[in-house]
Design a protein around this motif. Structure first.
Motif, PDB file in Angstrom:
ATOM      1  N   ARG A 140      10.961   6.469 -15.542  1.00 25.17           N
ATOM      2  CA  ARG A 140      10.266   6.533 -14.259  1.00 25.17           C
ATOM      3  C   ARG A 140       8.779   6.710 -14.513  1.00 25.17           C
ATOM      4  O   ARG A 140       8.372   7.577 -15.288  1.00 25.17           O
ATOM      5  N   THR A 141       7.971   5.885 -13.863  1.00 26.53           N
ATOM      6  CA  THR A 141       6.525   5.971 -13.965  1.00 26.53           C
ATOM      7  C   THR A 141       5.916   5.551 -12.638  1.00 26.53           C
ATOM      8  O   THR A 141       6.642   5.147 -11.720  1.00 26.53           O
ATOM      9  N   ASP A 190       0.826  -1.205   0.000  1.00 26.59           N
ATOM     10  CA  ASP A 190       0.000   0.000   0.000  1.00 26.59           C
ATOM     11  C   ASP A 190       0.860   1.256   0.000  1.00 26.59           C
ATOM     12  O   ASP A 190       1.954   1.265   0.517  1.00 26.59           O
ATOM     13  N   GLY A 191       0.305   2.314  -0.554  1.00 31.56           N
ATOM     14  CA  GLY A 191       0.991   3.597  -0.596  1.00 31.56           C
ATOM     15  C   GLY A 191       1.527   3.877  -1.979  1.00 31.56           C
ATOM     16  O   GLY A 191       1.732   2.977  -2.774  1.00 31.56           O
ATOM     17  N   PRO A 192       1.742   5.156  -2.274  1.00 27.43           N
ATOM     18  CA  PRO A 192       2.228   5.541  -3.603  1.00 27.43           C
ATOM     19  C   PRO A 192       3.643   5.018  -3.849  1.00 27.43           C
ATOM     20  O   PRO A 192       4.487   5.060  -2.970  1.00 27.43           O
ATOM     21  N   LYS A 193       3.836   4.514  -5.039  1.00 25.61           N
ATOM     22  CA  LYS A 193       5.129   3.976  -5.432  1.00 25.61           C
ATOM     23  C   LYS A 193       5.503   4.513  -6.810  1.00 25.61           C
ATOM     24  O   LYS A 193       4.651   4.778  -7.641  1.00 25.61           O
ATOM     25  N   ALA A 194       6.785   4.645  -7.016  1.00 28.66           N
ATOM     26  CA  ALA A 194       7.312   4.957  -8.339  1.00 28.66           C
ATOM     27  C   ALA A 194       8.052   3.728  -8.828  1.00 28.66           C
ATOM     28  O   ALA A 194       8.534   2.922  -8.031  1.00 28.66           O
ATOM     29  N   VAL A 195       8.131   3.577 -10.121  1.00 31.71           N
ATOM     30  CA  VAL A 195       8.859   2.479 -10.731  1.00 31.71           C
ATOM     31  C   VAL A 195       9.986   3.071 -11.569  1.00 31.71           C
ATOM     32  O   VAL A 195       9.774   3.999 -12.349  1.00 31.71           O
ATOM     33  N   ILE A 196      11.178   2.528 -11.393  1.00 30.42           N
ATOM     34  CA  ILE A 196      12.335   2.907 -12.188  1.00 30.42           C
ATOM     35  C   ILE A 196      12.670   1.701 -13.053  1.00 30.42           C
ATOM     36  O   ILE A 196      12.983   0.625 -12.534  1.00 30.42           O
ATOM     37  N   GLY A 233       5.044   8.857 -17.728  1.00 23.38           N
ATOM     38  CA  GLY A 233       6.386   8.701 -17.192  1.00 23.38           C
ATOM     39  C   GLY A 233       7.359   9.645 -17.873  1.00 23.38           C
ATOM     40  O   GLY A 233       6.967  10.493 -18.676  1.00 23.38           O
ATOM     41  N   ARG A 234       8.631   9.471 -17.518  1.00 19.67           N
ATOM     42  CA  ARG A 234       9.663  10.310 -18.131  1.00 19.67           C
ATOM     43  C   ARG A 234      11.025   9.646 -18.017  1.00 19.67           C
ATOM     44  O   ARG A 234      11.257   8.810 -17.135  1.00 19.67           O
ATOM     45  N   LEU A 235      11.917  10.017 -18.897  1.00 16.97           N
ATOM     46  CA  LEU A 235      13.288   9.537 -18.881  1.00 16.97           C
ATOM     47  C   LEU A 235      14.043  10.303 -17.796  1.00 16.97           C
ATOM     48  O   LEU A 235      13.953  11.533 -17.725  1.00 16.97           O
ATOM     49  N   VAL A 236      14.759   9.577 -16.934  1.00 16.69           N
ATOM     50  CA  VAL A 236      15.496  10.193 -15.826  1.00 16.69           C
ATOM     51  C   VAL A 236      16.906   9.623 -15.765  1.00 16.69           C
ATOM     52  O   VAL A 236      17.182   8.554 -16.319  1.00 16.69           O
ATOM     53  N   SER A 237      17.775  10.326 -15.064  1.00 18.66           N
ATOM     54  CA  SER A 237      19.106   9.784 -14.774  1.00 18.66           C
ATOM     55  C   SER A 237      18.952   8.677 -13.737  1.00 18.66           C
ATOM     56  O   SER A 237      18.089   8.746 -12.874  1.00 18.66           O
ATOM     57  N   ILE A 238      19.800   7.666 -13.840  1.00 17.70           N
ATOM     58  CA  ILE A 238      19.749   6.544 -12.898  1.00 17.70           C
ATOM     59  C   ILE A 238      20.077   7.050 -11.492  1.00 17.70           C
ATOM     60  O   ILE A 238      21.085   7.733 -11.311  1.00 17.70           O
ATOM     61  N   PRO A 239      19.255   6.707 -10.502  1.00 18.96           N
ATOM     62  CA  PRO A 239      19.609   7.049  -9.110  1.00 18.96           C
ATOM     63  C   PRO A 239      20.949   6.392  -8.736  1.00 18.96           C
ATOM     64  O   PRO A 239      21.270   5.300  -9.227  1.00 18.96           O
TER      65      PRO A 239
END
Length: 93
Positions: free
Chosen positions: A65-66, A18-24, A47-53
C-alpha cells in the motif's frame, strides 16, 4: 497479468481523480510480496506491506500500500528489481 489496473473510483492510470488516493498493489505469490516488502524497506520506498482487503481477489494474502502520487515511481522500481505484481487498485482515503 502484471500491470492490471483497477479502481473503485473509475479513474484510469495517469488520470487519477482529485483527492487523496491510496494504491494497493497485489502479487501472485507470497514470495513476491515478501520480496517487495524487504527490497522496499532497504531502499526507503514509501508504503507498507498490508493484508489484502476483503473485496480484492489476489494470488496471495499480501499487498503493498502506498500513495497514488508514488505509483509511477513504485512500478518503475518494481520493474527494475524484477518483482512481478498482479494488479493495481486505487482507493479513496
Amino acid at each position: 497479468m502484471a500491470g492490471l489496473f483497477s479502481s473503485n473510483s473509475g479513474a484510469e492510470r495517469g488520470r487519477i481523480a482529485d483527492g487523496p488516493k491510496a494504491v494497493i498493489v497485489t502479487f501472485h505469490t507470497n514470495t513476491e510480496a515478501m520480496k517487495c516488502g524487504d527490497v522496499c524497506k532497504r531502499h526507503g520506498i514509501a508504503g507498507r506491506l498490508v493484508s489484502i482487503p476483503r473485496d480484492i481477489s489476489a494470488g496471495c494474502g499480501y499487498a503493498w500500500r502506498t500513495e497514488a502520487a508514488e505509483l509511477d515511481r513504485f512500478l518503475t522500481f518494481l520493474e527494475r528489481q524484477s518483482i512481478e505484481h498482479e494488479a493495481v487498485h486505487l482507493r479513496s482515503l
